[in-house]
Design a protein around this motif. Structure first.
Motif, PDB file in Angstrom:
ATOM      1  N   SER A 152     -19.420 102.025  49.912  1.00 55.96           N
ATOM      2  CA  SER A 152     -19.826 101.266  48.731  1.00 55.96           C
ATOM      3  C   SER A 152     -19.387  99.814  48.888  1.00 55.96           C
ATOM      4  CB  SER A 152     -19.190 101.882  47.482  1.00 55.96           C
ATOM      5  OG  SER A 152     -19.538 101.144  46.331  1.00 55.96           O
ATOM      6  N   HIS A 153     -20.298  98.891  48.600  1.00 55.27           N
ATOM      7  CA  HIS A 153     -20.015  97.467  48.694  1.00 55.27           C
ATOM      8  C   HIS A 153     -19.942  96.881  47.285  1.00 55.27           C
ATOM      9  CE1 HIS A 153     -21.003  97.711  52.997  1.00 55.27           C
ATOM     10  NE2 HIS A 153     -22.060  98.431  52.616  1.00 55.27           N
ATOM     11  N   ALA A 154     -18.838  96.214  46.963  1.00 55.63           N
ATOM     12  CA  ALA A 154     -18.663  95.603  45.641  1.00 55.63           C
ATOM     13  C   ALA A 154     -19.470  94.310  45.588  1.00 55.63           C
ATOM     14  CB  ALA A 154     -17.187  95.330  45.376  1.00 55.63           C
ATOM     15  N   ILE A 155     -20.446  94.260  44.691  1.00 54.29           N
ATOM     16  CA  ILE A 155     -21.329  93.098  44.578  1.00 54.29           C
ATOM     17  C   ILE A 155     -20.856  92.152  43.470  1.00 54.29           C
ATOM     18  CG2 ILE A 155     -23.705  92.332  44.235  1.00 54.29           C
ATOM     19  CD1 ILE A 155     -23.225  93.984  46.782  1.00 54.29           C
ATOM     20  N   VAL A 156     -20.444  92.736  42.342  1.00 58.41           N
ATOM     21  CA  VAL A 156     -19.905  91.955  41.225  1.00 58.41           C
ATOM     22  C   VAL A 156     -18.558  92.553  40.842  1.00 58.41           C
ATOM     23  CG1 VAL A 156     -20.223  91.165  38.851  1.00 58.41           C
ATOM     24  CG2 VAL A 156     -22.200  91.377  40.370  1.00 58.41           C
ATOM     25  N   ILE A 157     -17.540  91.709  40.753  1.00 54.52           N
ATOM     26  CA  ILE A 157     -16.196  92.153  40.369  1.00 54.52           C
ATOM     27  C   ILE A 157     -15.730  91.323  39.191  1.00 54.52           C
ATOM     28  CG2 ILE A 157     -13.808  92.480  41.098  1.00 54.52           C
ATOM     29  CD1 ILE A 157     -14.792  92.627  43.970  1.00 54.52           C
ATOM     30  N   ASP A 158     -15.556  91.959  38.058  1.00 54.18           N
ATOM     31  CA  ASP A 158     -15.057  91.305  36.847  1.00 54.18           C
ATOM     32  C   ASP A 158     -15.848  90.041  36.524  1.00 54.18           C
ATOM     33  OD1 ASP A 158     -13.534  91.061  34.606  1.00 54.18           O
ATOM     34  OD2 ASP A 158     -11.711  90.402  35.614  1.00 54.18           O
ATOM     35  N   GLY A 159     -17.171  90.168  36.521  1.00 56.66           N
ATOM     36  CA  GLY A 159     -18.039  89.068  36.106  1.00 56.66           C
ATOM     37  C   GLY A 159     -18.313  88.011  37.146  1.00 56.66           C
ATOM     38  N   VAL A 160     -17.821  88.211  38.376  1.00 54.15           N
ATOM     39  CA  VAL A 160     -17.996  87.213  39.439  1.00 54.15           C
ATOM     40  C   VAL A 160     -18.728  87.841  40.617  1.00 54.15           C
ATOM     41  CG1 VAL A 160     -16.834  85.654  41.026  1.00 54.15           C
ATOM     42  CG2 VAL A 160     -15.887  86.019  38.738  1.00 54.15           C
ATOM     43  N   CYS A 161     -19.749  87.140  41.107  1.00 51.15           N
ATOM     44  CA  CYS A 161     -20.501  87.632  42.264  1.00 51.15           C
ATOM     45  C   CYS A 161     -19.630  87.576  43.519  1.00 51.15           C
ATOM     46  CB  CYS A 161     -21.763  86.797  42.459  1.00 51.15           C
ATOM     47  SG  CYS A 161     -22.727  87.254  43.914  1.00 51.15           S
ATOM     48  N   ASN A 162     -19.588  88.679  44.253  1.00 56.39           N
ATOM     49  CA  ASN A 162     -18.808  88.773  45.487  1.00 56.39           C
ATOM     50  C   ASN A 162     -19.739  88.508  46.667  1.00 56.39           C
ATOM     51  OD1 ASN A 162     -16.964  89.351  47.478  1.00 56.39           O
ATOM     52  ND2 ASN A 162     -17.110  91.567  47.235  1.00 56.39           N
ATOM     53  N   ALA A 163     -19.717  87.269  47.161  1.00 60.43           N
ATOM     54  CA  ALA A 163     -20.625  86.878  48.239  1.00 60.43           C
ATOM     55  C   ALA A 163     -20.404  87.719  49.492  1.00 60.43           C
ATOM     56  CB  ALA A 163     -20.449  85.391  48.556  1.00 60.43           C
ATOM     57  N   LEU A 180     -30.023  92.864  37.822  1.00 59.56           N
ATOM     58  CA  LEU A 180     -29.569  92.508  36.477  1.00 59.56           C
ATOM     59  C   LEU A 180     -30.731  92.566  35.483  1.00 59.56           C
ATOM     60  CD1 LEU A 180     -27.196  89.470  37.203  1.00 59.56           C
ATOM     61  CD2 LEU A 180     -26.638  91.886  37.025  1.00 59.56           C
ATOM     62  N   GLN A 181     -31.886  92.105  35.925  1.00 58.50           N
ATOM     63  CA  GLN A 181     -33.055  92.143  35.047  1.00 58.50           C
ATOM     64  C   GLN A 181     -33.465  93.581  34.746  1.00 58.50           C
ATOM     65  OE1 GLN A 181     -36.405  89.965  36.551  1.00 58.50           O
ATOM     66  NE2 GLN A 181     -37.626  90.214  34.699  1.00 58.50           N
ATOM     67  N   THR A 182     -33.420  94.426  35.767  1.00 61.80           N
ATOM     68  CA  THR A 182     -33.767  95.836  35.570  1.00 61.80           C
ATOM     69  C   THR A 182     -32.810  96.526  34.602  1.00 61.80           C
ATOM     70  OG1 THR A 182     -34.649  95.961  37.826  1.00 61.80           O
ATOM     71  CG2 THR A 182     -34.115  98.045  36.751  1.00 61.80           C
ATOM     72  N   GLN A 183     -31.541  96.141  34.649  1.00 57.92           N
ATOM     73  CA  GLN A 183     -30.522  96.740  33.788  1.00 57.92           C
ATOM     74  C   GLN A 183     -30.399  96.033  32.439  1.00 57.92           C
ATOM     75  OE1 GLN A 183     -28.864  99.511  34.539  1.00 57.92           O
ATOM     76  NE2 GLN A 183     -29.780  99.689  36.583  1.00 57.92           N
ATOM     77  N   ASN A 184     -31.313  95.067  32.187  1.00 56.14           N
ATOM     78  CA  ASN A 184     -31.304  94.303  30.924  1.00 56.14           C
ATOM     79  C   ASN A 184     -29.971  93.585  30.686  1.00 56.14           C
ATOM     80  OD1 ASN A 184     -33.961  95.105  30.158  1.00 56.14           O
ATOM     81  ND2 ASN A 184     -33.140  97.083  29.460  1.00 56.14           N
ATOM     82  N   ILE A 185     -29.442  93.009  31.768  1.00 57.04           N
ATOM     83  CA  ILE A 185     -28.191  92.252  31.683  1.00 57.04           C
ATOM     84  C   ILE A 185     -28.519  90.774  31.849  1.00 57.04           C
ATOM     85  CG2 ILE A 185     -25.940  91.842  32.742  1.00 57.04           C
ATOM     86  CD1 ILE A 185     -25.941  94.743  33.642  1.00 57.04           C
ATOM     87  N   ARG A 186     -28.240  89.990  30.825  1.00 53.90           N
ATOM     88  CA  ARG A 186     -28.560  88.563  30.856  1.00 53.90           C
ATOM     89  C   ARG A 186     -27.445  87.720  31.469  1.00 53.90           C
ATOM     90  NH1 ARG A 186     -31.380  87.505  24.899  1.00 53.90           N
ATOM     91  NH2 ARG A 186     -33.087  89.022  25.151  1.00 53.90           N
ATOM     92  N   ASP A 187     -26.226  88.168  31.323  1.00 52.74           N
ATOM     93  CA  ASP A 187     -25.084  87.392  31.802  1.00 52.74           C
ATOM     94  C   ASP A 187     -24.251  88.244  32.754  1.00 52.74           C
ATOM     95  OD1 ASP A 187     -22.841  85.796  32.198  1.00 52.74           O
ATOM     96  OD2 ASP A 187     -22.747  85.130  30.117  1.00 52.74           O
ATOM     97  N   ILE A 188     -24.043  87.746  33.972  1.00 50.84           N
ATOM     98  CA  ILE A 188     -23.288  88.503  34.970  1.00 50.84           C
ATOM     99  C   ILE A 188     -21.857  88.751  34.518  1.00 50.84           C
ATOM    100  CG2 ILE A 188     -22.477  86.466  36.240  1.00 50.84           C
ATOM    101  CD1 ILE A 188     -22.922  88.008  38.822  1.00 50.84           C
TER     102      ILE A 188
END
Length: 216
Positions: A152-163, A180-188
């Protein structure tokens, strides 16, 4: 002699209290900053024990100063990932999809013999049986056999994108925006954890779900 005995008891009880506050970990699980703090505490604590002429406060004050700093740093590293990478480094993938990463091993000063030894300790006789091997921040090596691999690769951790996580998963920021759009999430920043496996399985935990103690 009595003074040394009393000093020893005081320092011992103080260190017990300090280690209790800082949490329970084995030496092999300590991060670099925690290991440095442990060595420093042991060195400071030894001074008043070897000589009655050294004031007891010369050990007590530094110990009571270092521990709050360690606790504050530990808290900040949970909030700012760049600070954690700066202090403790980041996990290093030394076998990726069955291929040994020679450059990464050289940077970590990990020889082939050392790697084979670690694999044998995990009951793996052949490198060909390994899909992923990761040198963790605490110095231990995590191994994922091919038949069990679902890294598993962590893509977002505590609201911050993990490059780094995006790169390891061979994903792009456009892919993340689409998720994010598919999950109806407007703010990361509403995401506590978003991860994806090599097979494409997503795990999404929202900030609100963490507060409630549940999962999405």
């Amino acid at each position: 002699m009595a003074a040394i005995l009393i000093r020893t008891v005081i320092i011992y009880l103080l260190l017990l209290a300090v280690m209790r506050i800082s949490g329970k970990r084995q030496i092999g699980e300590l991060q670099i900053s925690e290991l440095a703090t442990t060595f420093l505490l042991s060195d400071i604590a030894s001074y008043p024990l070897t000589s009655a002429g050294i004031p007891l406060l010369s050990a007590v004050v530094p110990i009571l100063t270092i521990i709050p700093l360690e606790i504050i740093l530990s808290f900040l590293t949970t909030k700012w990932s760049f600070l954690k990478r700066l202090l403790d480094g980041k996990p290093s993938v030394i076998i990726k999809r069955g291929v040994m990463q020679k450059k990464e091993m050289a940077q970590m000063r990990l020889s082939v013999d050392d790697l084979l030894c670690e694999l044998r300790l995990k009951n793996i006789a052949c490198v060909d049986d390994v899909d992923y091997a990761i040198l963790e921040q605490n110095g231990q090596i995590s191994v994922f056999p091919k038949k069990e691999s679902a890294l598993s690769h962590a893509i977002v951790i505590d609201g911050v994108c993990n490059a780094a996580g995006l790169a390891e998963a061979n994903k792009t920021r456009d892919w993340l925006d689409a998720v994010l759009q598919t999950q109806n999430i407007r703010d990361i920043r509403d995401i506590f954890l978003l991860s994806v496996t090599d097979s494409g399985k997503l795990t999404l935990i929202r900030q609100a779900d963490v507060q409630k103690g549940g999962k999405a």
